[in-house]
Design a protein around this motif. Sequence first.
Motif, PDB file in Angstrom:
ATOM      1  N   VAL A  57       0.726  -1.290  -0.058  1.00 52.20           N
ATOM      2  CA  VAL A  57      -0.043   0.034   0.027  1.00 52.20           C
ATOM      3  C   VAL A  57       0.686   1.315  -0.072  1.00 52.20           C
ATOM      4  O   VAL A  57       1.931   1.280   0.781  1.00 52.20           O
ATOM      5  N   LYS A  92      -0.741   4.636  -0.836  1.00 54.81           N
ATOM      6  CA  LYS A  92      -1.609   5.448  -0.349  1.00 54.81           C
ATOM      7  C   LYS A  92      -3.084   5.291  -0.728  1.00 54.81           C
ATOM      8  O   LYS A  92      -3.493   4.446  -1.440  1.00 54.81           O
ATOM      9  N   ALA A  93      -4.079   5.912   0.063  1.00 58.93           N
ATOM     10  CA  ALA A  93      -5.306   5.622  -0.164  1.00 58.93           C
ATOM     11  C   ALA A  93      -5.852   7.207  -0.730  1.00 58.93           C
ATOM     12  O   ALA A  93      -5.595   7.985  -0.292  1.00 58.93           O
ATOM     13  N   VAL A  97     -10.171   7.299   4.329  1.00 67.05           N
ATOM     14  CA  VAL A  97      -8.957   6.959   4.777  1.00 67.05           C
ATOM     15  C   VAL A  97      -8.847   6.501   6.010  1.00 67.05           C
ATOM     16  O   VAL A  97      -7.937   5.394   6.317  1.00 67.05           O
ATOM     17  N   LEU A 151     -10.035   2.944   6.260  1.00 67.29           N
ATOM     18  CA  LEU A 151      -9.227   1.973   5.591  1.00 67.29           C
ATOM     19  C   LEU A 151      -7.721   1.727   6.495  1.00 67.29           C
ATOM     20  O   LEU A 151      -7.287   0.724   6.764  1.00 67.29           O
ATOM     21  N   LEU A 202      -5.105  -0.895   6.442  1.00 67.54           N
ATOM     22  CA  LEU A 202      -4.611  -0.523   5.184  1.00 67.54           C
ATOM     23  C   LEU A 202      -3.957   0.711   5.165  1.00 67.54           C
ATOM     24  O   LEU A 202      -4.345   1.905   4.811  1.00 67.54           O
ATOM     25  N   VAL A 254      -7.287   2.486  -3.268  1.00 65.49           N
ATOM     26  CA  VAL A 254      -6.143   2.018  -2.528  1.00 65.49           C
ATOM     27  C   VAL A 254      -4.997   1.968  -3.558  1.00 65.49           C
ATOM     28  O   VAL A 254      -5.238   0.976  -4.370  1.00 65.49           O
TER      29      VAL A 254
END
Length: 93
Positions: A28, A30-31, A38, A41, A46, A82
């Motif tokens: 991962v 970034k979201a 965010v 997650l 995440l 994501v």
Amino acid sequence: MFRGRRRFQGTEELCPLTDLAEGERGVVVKAQGGFGLVRRLAEMGLTPGTEVKLLKKGFGGPVEVEVRGVALALGHGVASKVLVKPLKDEIHG
């Protein structure tokens, strides 16, 4: 293997989590989304730097991923926000 993937952030190859193949792993980065998404997650684990494995996905349906040894189901829209860096040579069918 990565043909057709969109690129984000210059030369580093990033793709939405939904673009991984079943069994493929990624990290991962970034979201993308509002604060609430965010945070949600992040509460599911995440966060940037976390390795994820795509377990199962359907056509526009939920996406099942493994994060920190736990299987999670995400809606396709959420999973597409994501961004991950695929780990090459990690396809396990």
